[in-house]
Design a protein around this motif. Structure first.
Motif, PDB file in Angstrom:
ATOM      1  N   ALA A 243       0.831  -1.201   0.000  1.00  0.00           N
ATOM      2  CA  ALA A 243       0.000   0.000   0.000  1.00  0.00           C
ATOM      3  C   ALA A 243       0.865   1.251   0.000  1.00  0.00           C
ATOM      4  CB  ALA A 243      -0.931   0.002   1.207  1.00  0.00           C
ATOM      5  N   MET A 244       0.375   2.297  -0.654  1.00  0.00           N
ATOM      6  CA  MET A 244       1.117   3.551  -0.757  1.00  0.00           C
ATOM      7  C   MET A 244       1.006   4.393   0.510  1.00  0.00           C
ATOM      8  SD  MET A 244       2.433   3.124  -3.674  1.00  0.00           S
ATOM      9  CE  MET A 244       3.233   4.711  -3.895  1.00  0.00           C
ATOM     10  N   SER A 245       0.146   3.974   1.436  1.00  0.00           N
ATOM     11  CA  SER A 245       0.031   4.651   2.727  1.00  0.00           C
ATOM     12  C   SER A 245      -0.572   3.676   3.725  1.00  0.00           C
ATOM     13  CB  SER A 245      -0.830   5.917   2.619  1.00  0.00           C
ATOM     14  OG  SER A 245      -2.123   5.598   2.155  1.00  0.00           O
ATOM     15  N   ASP A 246      -0.234   3.864   4.999  1.00  0.00           N
ATOM     16  CA  ASP A 246      -0.755   3.019   6.084  1.00  0.00           C
ATOM     17  C   ASP A 246      -0.565   1.523   5.817  1.00  0.00           C
ATOM     18  OD1 ASP A 246      -1.432   5.255   7.483  1.00  0.00           O
ATOM     19  OD2 ASP A 246      -3.584   5.097   7.172  1.00  0.00           O
ATOM     20  N   ALA A 247       0.599   1.175   5.300  1.00  0.00           N
ATOM     21  CA  ALA A 247       0.864  -0.225   4.967  1.00  0.00           C
ATOM     22  C   ALA A 247       0.885  -1.122   6.193  1.00  0.00           C
ATOM     23  CB  ALA A 247       2.199  -0.335   4.221  1.00  0.00           C
ATOM     24  N   SER A 248       1.195  -0.564   7.350  1.00  0.00           N
ATOM     25  CA  SER A 248       1.321  -1.372   8.570  1.00  0.00           C
ATOM     26  C   SER A 248      -0.006  -1.640   9.263  1.00  0.00           C
ATOM     27  CB  SER A 248       2.264  -0.683   9.563  1.00  0.00           C
ATOM     28  OG  SER A 248       3.553  -0.535   9.011  1.00  0.00           O
ATOM     29  N   THR A 249      -1.045  -0.927   8.875  1.00  0.00           N
ATOM     30  CA  THR A 249      -2.278  -1.001   9.666  1.00  0.00           C
ATOM     31  C   THR A 249      -3.526  -1.348   8.864  1.00  0.00           C
ATOM     32  OG1 THR A 249      -2.510   1.405   9.447  1.00  0.00           O
ATOM     33  CG2 THR A 249      -1.444   0.576  11.440  1.00  0.00           C
ATOM     34  N   GLN A 250      -3.463  -1.355   7.546  1.00  0.00           N
ATOM     35  CA  GLN A 250      -4.650  -1.711   6.777  1.00  0.00           C
ATOM     36  C   GLN A 250      -4.932  -3.209   6.904  1.00  0.00           C
ATOM     37  OE1 GLN A 250      -5.798   0.398   3.170  1.00  0.00           O
ATOM     38  NE2 GLN A 250      -3.683   1.135   2.986  1.00  0.00           N
ATOM     39  N   ALA A 251      -6.211  -3.560   6.936  1.00  0.00           N
ATOM     40  CA  ALA A 251      -6.611  -4.963   7.030  1.00  0.00           C
ATOM     41  C   ALA A 251      -6.497  -5.616   5.655  1.00  0.00           C
ATOM     42  CB  ALA A 251      -8.043  -5.066   7.533  1.00  0.00           C
ATOM     43  N   PRO A 252      -6.034  -6.870   5.595  1.00  0.00           N
ATOM     44  CA  PRO A 252      -5.983  -7.579   4.311  1.00  0.00           C
ATOM     45  C   PRO A 252      -7.393  -7.846   3.784  1.00  0.00           C
ATOM     46  CG  PRO A 252      -4.553  -8.624   5.945  1.00  0.00           C
ATOM     47  CD  PRO A 252      -5.413  -7.644   6.684  1.00  0.00           C
ATOM     48  N   LEU A 253      -7.634  -7.516   2.546  1.00  0.00           N
ATOM     49  CA  LEU A 253      -8.964  -7.660   1.969  1.00  0.00           C
ATOM     50  C   LEU A 253      -9.459  -9.104   2.044  1.00  0.00           C
ATOM     51  CD1 LEU A 253     -11.285  -6.259   0.439  1.00  0.00           C
ATOM     52  CD2 LEU A 253     -10.085  -6.818  -1.698  1.00  0.00           C
ATOM     53  N   ALA A 254      -8.564 -10.066   1.818  1.00  0.00           N
ATOM     54  CA  ALA A 254      -8.962 -11.469   1.808  1.00  0.00           C
ATOM     55  C   ALA A 254      -9.453 -11.947   3.170  1.00  0.00           C
ATOM     56  CB  ALA A 254      -7.798 -12.349   1.334  1.00  0.00           C
ATOM     57  N   GLU A 255      -9.052 -11.267   4.233  1.00  0.00           N
ATOM     58  CA  GLU A 255      -9.440 -11.664   5.581  1.00  0.00           C
ATOM     59  C   GLU A 255     -10.611 -10.856   6.131  1.00  0.00           C
ATOM     60  OE1 GLU A 255      -6.009 -11.418   8.104  1.00  0.00           O
ATOM     61  OE2 GLU A 255      -4.700 -12.417   6.648  1.00  0.00           O
ATOM     62  N   PHE A 256     -11.010  -9.832   5.396  1.00  0.00           N
ATOM     63  CA  PHE A 256     -11.952  -8.878   5.979  1.00  0.00           C
ATOM     64  C   PHE A 256     -13.344  -9.470   6.162  1.00  0.00           C
ATOM     65  CE2 PHE A 256     -14.428  -4.796   5.937  1.00  0.00           C
ATOM     66  CZ  PHE A 256     -13.925  -4.329   7.139  1.00  0.00           C
ATOM     67  N   GLY A 257     -13.755 -10.341   5.262  1.00  0.00           N
ATOM     68  CA  GLY A 257     -15.073 -10.949   5.413  1.00  0.00           C
ATOM     69  C   GLY A 257     -15.216 -11.718   6.703  1.00  0.00           C
ATOM     70  N   GLU A 258     -14.194 -12.506   7.054  1.00  0.00           N
ATOM     71  CA  GLU A 258     -14.229 -13.254   8.307  1.00  0.00           C
ATOM     72  C   GLU A 258     -14.179 -12.325   9.512  1.00  0.00           C
ATOM     73  OE1 GLU A 258     -14.772 -16.457   8.917  1.00  0.00           O
ATOM     74  OE2 GLU A 258     -15.139 -16.658   6.765  1.00  0.00           O
ATOM     75  N   MET A 259     -13.437 -11.238   9.396  1.00  0.00           N
ATOM     76  CA  MET A 259     -13.394 -10.264  10.473  1.00  0.00           C
ATOM     77  C   MET A 259     -14.780  -9.671  10.712  1.00  0.00           C
ATOM     78  SD  MET A 259      -9.810  -8.392   9.374  1.00  0.00           S
ATOM     79  CE  MET A 259      -9.901  -7.095  10.608  1.00  0.00           C
ATOM     80  N   VAL A 260     -15.443  -9.289   9.634  1.00  0.00           N
ATOM     81  CA  VAL A 260     -16.776  -8.696   9.757  1.00  0.00           C
ATOM     82  C   VAL A 260     -17.764  -9.704  10.330  1.00  0.00           C
ATOM     83  CG1 VAL A 260     -18.721  -7.720   8.478  1.00  0.00           C
ATOM     84  CG2 VAL A 260     -16.381  -7.014   7.928  1.00  0.00           C
ATOM     85  N   ARG A 261     -17.691 -10.938   9.868  1.00  0.00           N
ATOM     86  CA  ARG A 261     -18.611 -11.969  10.373  1.00  0.00           C
ATOM     87  C   ARG A 261     -18.467 -12.123  11.894  1.00  0.00           C
ATOM     88  NH1 ARG A 261     -17.313 -15.737   7.214  1.00  0.00           N
ATOM     89  NH2 ARG A 261     -19.031 -15.387   5.782  1.00  0.00           N
ATOM     90  N   ALA A 262     -17.222 -12.194  12.354  1.00  0.00           N
ATOM     91  CA  ALA A 262     -16.980 -12.355  13.783  1.00  0.00           C
ATOM     92  C   ALA A 262     -17.489 -11.151  14.572  1.00  0.00           C
ATOM     93  CB  ALA A 262     -15.492 -12.574  14.050  1.00  0.00           C
ATOM     94  N   LEU A 263     -17.301  -9.971  14.040  1.00  0.00           N
ATOM     95  CA  LEU A 263     -17.732  -8.761  14.742  1.00  0.00           C
ATOM     96  C   LEU A 263     -19.249  -8.638  14.763  1.00  0.00           C
ATOM     97  CD1 LEU A 263     -15.002  -6.344  13.371  1.00  0.00           C
ATOM     98  CD2 LEU A 263     -15.218  -7.149  15.735  1.00  0.00           C
ATOM     99  N   MET A 264     -19.911  -9.030  13.695  1.00  0.00           N
ATOM    100  CA  MET A 264     -21.370  -8.980  13.673  1.00  0.00           C
ATOM    101  C   MET A 264     -21.971 -10.000  14.633  1.00  0.00           C
ATOM    102  SD  MET A 264     -22.062  -6.448  11.790  1.00  0.00           S
ATOM    103  CE  MET A 264     -23.836  -6.639  11.675  1.00  0.00           C
ATOM    104  N   GLN A 265     -21.323 -11.161  14.730  1.00  0.00           N
ATOM    105  CA  GLN A 265     -21.785 -12.156  15.704  1.00  0.00           C
ATOM    106  C   GLN A 265     -21.646 -11.624  17.127  1.00  0.00           C
ATOM    107  OE1 GLN A 265     -19.393 -15.561  14.680  1.00  0.00           O
ATOM    108  NE2 GLN A 265     -20.841 -16.294  13.139  1.00  0.00           N
ATOM    109  N   LEU A 266     -20.527 -10.977  17.391  1.00  0.00           N
ATOM    110  CA  LEU A 266     -20.324 -10.391  18.715  1.00  0.00           C
ATOM    111  C   LEU A 266     -21.348  -9.297  18.977  1.00  0.00           C
ATOM    112  CD1 LEU A 266     -18.740  -9.991  21.341  1.00  0.00           C
ATOM    113  CD2 LEU A 266     -17.148  -8.517  20.058  1.00  0.00           C
ATOM    114  N   GLN A 267     -21.617  -8.478  17.976  1.00  0.00           N
ATOM    115  CA  GLN A 267     -22.582  -7.393  18.149  1.00  0.00           C
ATOM    116  C   GLN A 267     -23.959  -7.937  18.493  1.00  0.00           C
ATOM    117  OE1 GLN A 267     -25.317  -6.232  16.111  1.00  0.00           O
ATOM    118  NE2 GLN A 267     -25.643  -4.488  17.481  1.00  0.00           N
ATOM    119  N   ARG A 268     -24.375  -8.996  17.809  1.00  0.00           N
ATOM    120  CA  ARG A 268     -25.679  -9.594  18.094  1.00  0.00           C
ATOM    121  C   ARG A 268     -25.722 -10.189  19.502  1.00  0.00           C
ATOM    122  NH1 ARG A 268     -25.242 -10.807  12.468  1.00  0.00           N
ATOM    123  NH2 ARG A 268     -24.211 -12.802  12.891  1.00  0.00           N
TER     124      ARG A 268
END
Length: 280
Positions: A243-268
């Motif tokens: 990435a041209m900026s924030d290379a150390s902190t951006q989430a990998p796109l391939a992993e983001f779906g699982e991250m969102v799923r886990a967070l939505m489960q926690l939210q519920r």
């Protein structure tokens, strides 16, 4: 809590958590469309509301040699294409009052960067467009002081305001999130978001670039959901290391779906606990 809509996204909304997500910077059309397509898939699969974010230009850089963008209009055209093609609202930053009119003609949300959250003229100009305004809390600011930033925007008659936590300066090259600040900001009556990406930054710690540690993205996000925030802010990239900026902190796109799923489960889960608690 003030309620409003950004396109099809209602805030704070009946379905709980919403996301602001996308690449730090619009580096090129191919990358931006790849991220948008995956976010579109995630929002449909997980039934989560998403506002696409992308900076059309980076004005706050650690070094004069840091990359700033592909050109304002070219990047803004890509943001508008994403909005029109995917039906997703889009967000971008503005840094000076002279930028507001141009950016506002392409996007749905104007964002005030953290370092500029006390710039009265900028906040008023952004709010005067009638678009939703997301004001990031400065790393130097107490959470209760964000009510004054919101008041500046609301003075224009615009009631579409969001407040975003992104960490507080903790010595040199470090940030910490004080979770007491989230309910304090919520007391102002505006939706509160946690910028997970920038909260795990190590500002200026990378020899002329901002460092960070993405290992802490999910622990921080889970803590924010458990606290009861309205939304989460993530920067997402197909290959963060390049990435041209924030290379150390951006989430990998391939992993983001699982991250969102886990967070939505926690939210519920947290919503069920709160409902049970209030029913007693």
């Amino acid at each position: 809590m003030q309620k409003f809509s950004v396109g099809p996204v209602s805030l704070p909304g009946p379905k709980g958590l919403f996301l602001i997500a996308g690449p730090c910077l619009i580096e090129n059309r191919r990358m931006a469309m790849e991220v948008a397509a995956e976010l579109d898939r995630i929002r449909k699969q997980e039934d989560v509301r998403i506002i696409f974010k992308g900076s059309y230009r980076k004005a706050n850089r650690s070094s004069a040699s840091s990359y700033t963008g592909i050109g304002d209009r070219e990047a803004l055209e890509i943001l508008r294409e994403i909005r029109d093609y995917f039906g997703m609202p889009v967000l971008t930053d503005v840094h000076e009052t002279s930028e507001v009119e141009l950016a506002a003609s392409y996007v749905d949300v104007l964002q005030i960067p953290a370092f500029l959250c006390r710039q009265t003229d900028l906040i008023v100009a952004a709010a005067s467009t009638g678009l939703a305004v997301n004001i990031k809390k400065g790393q130097f600011l107490a959470p209760e002081d964000m009510a004054y930033a919101a008041e500046k925007a609301a003075s224009t008659g615009n009631k579409k305001i969001m407040l975003t936590e992104r960490g507080t300066t903790f010595g040199y090259h470090n940030l910490v999130v004080d979770f007491r600040g989230l309910p304090i900001m919520a007391d102002s009556g505006w939706p509160v978001i946690v910028d997970v990406t920038h909260s795990v930054q190590l500002p200026g710690a990378g020899a002329g670039v901002s460092g960070g540690d993405r290992r802490f993205l999910m622990p921080l996000a889970r803590a924010a959901v458990a606290t009861g925030v309205d939304g989460l802010f993530f920067e997402v990239h197909p290959d963060p290391a390049t990435a041209m900026s924030d290379a150390s902190t951006q989430a990998p796109l391939a992993e983001f779906g699982e991250m969102v799923r886990a967070l939505m489960q926690l939210q519920r889960c947290m919503q069920s606990i709160r409902e049970e608690f209030h029913s007693r």
